[in-house]
Design a protein around this motif. Structure first.
Motif, PDB file in Angstrom:
ATOM      1  N   PRO A  17      -9.864  22.749  64.783  1.00  0.00           N
ATOM      2  CA  PRO A  17     -11.010  23.003  65.147  1.00  0.00           C
ATOM      3  C   PRO A  17     -11.331  22.295  66.506  1.00  0.00           C
ATOM      4  N   ASP A  18     -12.088  22.844  67.297  1.00  0.00           N
ATOM      5  CA  ASP A  18     -12.491  22.246  68.583  1.00  0.00           C
ATOM      6  C   ASP A  18     -13.139  21.020  68.679  1.00  0.00           C
ATOM      7  N   THR A  19     -13.799  20.800  67.328  1.00  0.00           N
ATOM      8  CA  THR A  19     -14.591  19.565  67.188  1.00  0.00           C
ATOM      9  C   THR A  19     -13.576  18.289  67.156  1.00  0.00           C
ATOM     10  N   LEU A  65      -8.972  12.463  59.548  1.00  0.00           N
ATOM     11  CA  LEU A  65     -10.383  12.905  60.033  1.00  0.00           C
ATOM     12  C   LEU A  65     -10.182  14.469  60.508  1.00  0.00           C
ATOM     13  N   THR A  66      -9.029  14.824  60.945  1.00  0.00           N
ATOM     14  CA  THR A  66      -8.777  16.165  61.251  1.00  0.00           C
ATOM     15  C   THR A  66      -9.070  16.902  60.084  1.00  0.00           C
ATOM     16  N   LEU A  67      -8.506  16.567  58.680  1.00  0.00           N
ATOM     17  CA  LEU A  67      -8.712  17.331  57.633  1.00  0.00           C
ATOM     18  C   LEU A  67     -10.338  17.698  57.359  1.00  0.00           C
ATOM     19  N   VAL A 102     -13.298  -1.484  58.532  1.00  0.00           N
ATOM     20  CA  VAL A 102     -14.643  -0.814  58.490  1.00  0.00           C
ATOM     21  C   VAL A 102     -14.948  -0.170  59.756  1.00  0.00           C
ATOM     22  N   GLY A 103     -15.229  -1.041  60.663  1.00  0.00           N
ATOM     23  CA  GLY A 103     -15.689  -0.633  61.954  1.00  0.00           C
ATOM     24  C   GLY A 103     -14.873   0.133  62.642  1.00  0.00           C
ATOM     25  N   ASN A 104     -13.558  -0.091  62.370  1.00  0.00           N
ATOM     26  CA  ASN A 104     -12.456   0.691  63.276  1.00  0.00           C
ATOM     27  C   ASN A 104     -12.568   2.287  62.556  1.00  0.00           C
ATOM     28  N   PHE A 121     -13.057  10.581  67.881  1.00  0.00           N
ATOM     29  CA  PHE A 121     -12.071  11.769  67.664  1.00  0.00           C
ATOM     30  C   PHE A 121     -12.751  13.013  66.978  1.00  0.00           C
ATOM     31  N   VAL A 122     -13.704  12.823  66.297  1.00  0.00           N
ATOM     32  CA  VAL A 122     -14.531  13.795  65.556  1.00  0.00           C
ATOM     33  C   VAL A 122     -15.989  13.580  65.563  1.00  0.00           C
TER      34      VAL A 122
END
Length: 1000
Positions: free
Chosen positions: A517-519, A560-562, A585-587, A595-596
């Motif tokens: 997705p573009d997101t 995250l892409t999934l 956790v912060g990362n 990225f999303v």
């Protein structure tokens, strides 16, 4: 006449040189025979030689041997036949010694036990001794007796062998010889000899000599295929094999006494196992003439059996006879037939009764059909039923006798029985469910009531018929059976690609490519796209997944892409929970935001985190919730109230021990899908991989005890290659593993070089080390069990402290002497590396297991570099970690960072550094590589250099030598980490810990 009184040319120069200076004062009364045949007795002056001196003399005289063409015949003529015979006898013994035809013995002389080499008395040696005795000159027989050759064969091999081993014995050694070996090589009496040692050596020698004579069991097929079952139509021959010769019939009248005794002993052992081969049980050769013509192959121990006796013999006795070391030869055709079972899988025709919650998950119900083949012959239903019920390996298949593997047949029969049980269990469950649905429909006047009752009746009839029409099992049930199969298990599966792969096949189909997705505001590499496609496929089919890409390959962005893909396809799905170490956790939130950014995220961490209904309300509205393992162990009841769409474990090796609170807490969380992210699915033991896989798909590798006994022991202890491949096939559908070193994955990652940096101890370190080892060895002598293991582990820590720095061990706080000299070889080497890095404008990561050592290094490095050097350890807060990493990654950040291996070994991106130093070793490549991968990952632009320090002459170097194959300990079974050291014998521990000093 004495040699000095002989004319100059009376002896060859070599022989004269050997005799010059030798005293001939001893007069020996010798019997001689004159040319006319008259015996005379003379007192002849002789020179006395010890056995060792005699061997040296004969070795020098070997040039005069008749078989040596290098010596002119004229020179041989000077030597009497008796001396030439002695030389020839020596050379024969020398050949036996060089061929290794020796055993050990102890002799009682002078009230002491003397260990010695002894010639093996096999058939070859005995035959040679007999030939040499027959060829001995009369003068030697007359004066030395008829056993002169036997006396030489008894005495000289020890001295010949030690002459060859002299150079080895005189080599310098880091530790003394064993008492027995020392006495053997130096020809001195042993301190601790005795009758028990003599008895044990005698038993060992007898086992060697008996190997020259062995019995071979040979089975023949019946003469006629129509032999009635009650006739004795099967012939079994017990034949004798001498050395490596072909077997020959046993005829006692042709055997010597020693061989006859060995044959009788072997016959007794075989008939004890298989009484059917004894004369009174089978049919002896003398009584077998009615069925077989004796001929050349017949012997005194041959028997004839009935078919029933033969089946019993083959199925029960053959394996046991072979296990005791005897060879059993079956007809050649029998070994070519192997029974196999083929299981054809397909989806049920009646989709109405199949589960609907997943397309291909482990709960999917499949139909199966099974066939058995023997060789290339596929059996009919009647033949299959007969062979499964009979379970006998000897089969008359369509007019010819076939020997099928009995063990394989039993496994097939057992497998069919398990399938039948599972099928009936499934039908019963479906029948009961259908009956309940029909009753409810009838009670509610549902128009489908008649149809449901008809279906319930059909299932009842199937259940009552048994296996015939109930061949339906779930993939989970088949998977459970497949776990028990070994690599040679005679069952093959046919079906769809994913059915096969779930059952251990290798033809896993590739998932389809999904649009990103573009997101997602990132450019995914090709291997990352494949990872996302695979994760999406596993998610759609409710199969837990382990993404085990190497550290630094972007597991976070793939997950995250999934989430971005599924948010478009399934906007109504619940949130995903990510559980990770506190340090990252912060990362996770930062990566998601970067990225999303369309994902709604929150953390559940820290003392100010939401609680109760407020948390549940907030979390339900999120796409991604990030928490830590520590928080999960405290809040698992609260987290368990929410039906998560997915639970993800980052750095999933945190649950490698299935019994920990963290492991049990994350397993309790309800979710549709589970994912584990780890760069090291196995750190120490296979049980860790099982724990991670069991989180993703409970029961997929069986129970912990089953896995340990079936897979782990065979692979870890016995290095079973077949079982290793079997486990690899069974886990492949659930694990996606890519390595950054594979050019097909990343072709722009720089090179990485690793170097074992061996440093010398200072005098102070050497003194501390030697004193510690001497003290510990005294304490270990009286320690046992857990006390010993605890003492060894604490000693390893203290040894590492001394090797790191005396100040680390003594806790005196001073890294250098008053004169400015280094007290530690490691710190001196570290500062040389620091100097090189600063000159080349490079940054460095310095790892240690010990916070106390880091506390010593940081102020010293800060002072030398005129810059505050950060120290990342377990006591640093999450905010402090994030700030420390950001500052180090900046171009003007500090040139070095000290990290504790446990706190800084995972989850961090420190690509600003390209030099990694391991000050003290964990002896676990997986853990050390995790730490190194803080720098060696995507984003690294410079060559990464890794230095692993060890201290010369210490236990650190000894362990490295073992891992490199340069050193061997008798009782060592090297494992990952240091636990294996606690199991060593006292001698091996002493050798491992001893200080070997500096090389000269």
């Amino acid at each position: 006449m004495l040699p000095e009184n002989l004319p100059e040319d009376a002896l060859p120069p070599l022989l004269r040189g050997l005799l010059d200076g030798k005293s001939f004062r001893h007069l020996h009364r010798t019997t001689l025979r004159t040319p006319k045949g008259r015996e005379v007795t003379l007192d002849i002056p002789t020179a006395a030689y010890t056995p060792q001196q005699a061997v040296q003399l004969l070795a020098q005289l070997a040039i005069f041997d008749l078989e040596t063409p290098a010596t002119p015949t004229a020179e041989r003529d000077y030597l009497a036949p008796d001396l030439l015979w002695l030389i020839h006898a020596y050379l024969g013994l020398d050949r036996f010694v060089r061929a290794g035809r020796l055993v050990l013995r102890t002799r009682w002389e002078d009230s002491k036990w003397w260990p010695q080499w002894q010639l093996v008395t096999g058939l070859g040696e005995l035959g040679w001794i007999a030939e040499m005795t027959a060829a001995a000159p009369g003068v030697l027989i007359a004066n030395g007796g008829s056993g002169v050759m036997e006396d030489m064969a008894d005495e000289l091999p020890h001295w010949i062998a030690n002459a060859y081993l002299k150079a080895l014995y005189e080599l310098p050694r880091p530790y003394p010889w064993h008492d027995f070996t020392e006495s053997l090589l130096s020809s001195t009496p042993i301190r601790r000899g005795g009758p028990q040692l003599v008895t044990q050596l005698k038993a060992w020698k007898e086992s060697l000599t008996s190997s020259d004579v062995s019995l071979v069991v040979i089975v023949e097929e019946p003469v006629s295929e129509e032999t009635p079952a009650d006739d004795r139509g099967w012939f079994v021959r017990l034949q004798v094999r001498l050395d490596a010769d072909s077997p020959s019939p046993v005829r006692f009248t042709q055997l010597d006494g020693a061989t006859k005794k060995l044959v009788e002993r072997g016959y007794q052992r075989i008939t004890d196992i298989a009484p059917v081969l004894a004369d009174d049980a089978g049919l002896s050769h003398a009584r077998a003439a009615a069925f077989h013509q004796p001929g050349e192959n017949s012997g005194d121990l041959d028997v004839s059996l009935t078919t029933d006796q033969m089946v019993s013999f083959i199925t029960k006795d053959v394996a046991r006879i072979r296990a005791t070391g005897f060879v059993v030869m079956l007809p050649k055709a029998w070994s070519t037939y192997e029974p196999k079972m083929r299981l054809d899988l397909s989806e049920p025709c009646d989709r109405a009764i199949a589960p609907t919650k997943s397309t291909i998950g482990l709960d999917q119900l499949v139909q199966y059909d099974w066939k058995i083949s023997i060789g290339d012959v596929e059996l009919t239903d009647a033949e299959m039923a007969e062979i499964v019920s009979a379970k006998a390996g000897l089969i008359n298949l369509r007019g010819r006798w076939v020997m099928a593997d009995t063990d394989a047949l039993n496994k097939i029969a057992s497998y069919v029985e398990e399938l039948s049980k599972s099928s009936r269990k499934n039908v019963k469950k479906r029948m009961e469910t259908a009956m309940m649905e029909a009753q409810l429909a009838r009670a509610n006047n549902d128009p489908r009531a008649d149809q449901l009752e008809e279906k319930a009746q059909e299932l009842l009839e199937q259940f009552n018929k048994g296996l015939e029409n109930t061949a339906q099992v779930t993939l989970a049930q088949l998977r459970e059976l497949a776990l028990k199969l070994s690599d040679d298990y005679p069952v093959e599966f046919t079906g769809t690609g994913w059915q096969n792969s779930l059952l251990g096949g290798t033809n896993t189909p590739a998932p389809e490519r999904l649009p990103v997705p573009d997101t997602v505001r990132a450019h995914l590499r090709e291997y990352q796209r494949r990872g996302v496609d695979w994760l999406a496929w596993m998610s759609e089919n409710n199969l837990g997944a382990v993404l085990a890409d190497d550290m630094g390959l972007g597991k976070t962005i793939q997950l995250l892409t999934l989430l971005a893909i599924e948010k478009e396809k399934h906007p109504d799905r619940g949130p995903t929970l990510v559980v990770c170490p506190t340090s990252v956790v912060g990362n996770w939130i930062a990566e998601a935001t970067k990225f999303v950014p369309s994902l709604k995220t929150m953390t559940h961490h820290g003392s100010d985190r939401y609680a109760g209904e407020e948390f549940l309300a907030k979390a339900r509205a999120m796409d991604l919730v990030v928490t830590s393992y520590g928080v999960v162990t405290r809040d698992f009841k609260l987290l368990g109230k929410l039906e998560w769409d997915r639970v993800v474990l980052d750095e999933a090796q945190a649950i490698k021990n299935s019994g920990t609170r963290a492991s049990q807490s994350v397993r309790s969380l309800p979710s549709r899908h589970r994912v584990a992210l780890t760069g090291t699915p196995v750190e120490n033991r296979l049980s860790e991989m099982r724990s991670i896989l069991d989180f993703c798909n409970p029961g997929v590798l069986g129970s912990a005890s089953f896995f340990r006994n079936h897979f782990a022991k065979a692979i870890e202890r016995e290095n079973d290659e077949a079982m290793t491949q079997r486990l690899r096939d069974l886990t492949a559908p659930f694990i996606l593993r890519r390595l950054k070193t594979d050019p097909a994955v990343i072709d722009d990652l720089p090179e990485k070089s690793e170097e074992i940096l061996t440093v010398d101890m200072t005098t102070e370190q050497a003194g501390l080390y030697t004193a510690l080892v001497e003290d510990i060895q005294q304490k270990l002598a009286s320690a046992e069990g857990m006390a010993k293991r605890g003492l060894v582990l604490s000693t390893i820590t203290r040894i590492k402290q001394i090797c790191n720095h005396p100040a680390h061990y003594l806790q005196d706080g001073s890294l250098i002497t008053r004169r400015g000299k280094h007290r530690s070889g490691k710190v001196k080497a570290l500062m040389e590396l620091v100097k090189t890095c600063t000159e080349n404008d490079e940054k460095m990561l310095i790892f240690t297991q010990y916070k106390a050592f880091g506390d010593l290094l940081v102020p010293y490095l800060s002072g030398r570099l005129s810059r505050d050097i950060p120290f990342l350890h377990g006591g640093v807060s999450k905010t402090g970690r994030d700030k420390m990493v950001a500052e180090f990654q900046s171009p003007d950040g500090p040139p070095a960072m000290v990290l504790s291996l446990k706190a800084g070994g995972t989850g961090l991106n420190l690509t600003a550094a390209n030099v990694v130093v391991h000050m003290d070793r964990w002896w676990n490549p997986a853990v050390e590589n995790q730490a190194t991968d803080r720098a060696f990952r995507i984003g690294q632009l410079r060559e990464v250099r890794v230095y692993k320090m060890i201290t010369r002459g210490t236990m650190e170097e000894s362990i490295q030598d073992i891992l490199d194959g340069k050193m061997h300990l008798a009782s060592a079974i090297v494992g990952e980490g240091e636990g294996w050291i606690t199991e060593l014998s006292p001698d091996d521990l002493a050798l491992l810990m001893s200080y070997r000093g500096r090389d000269t």
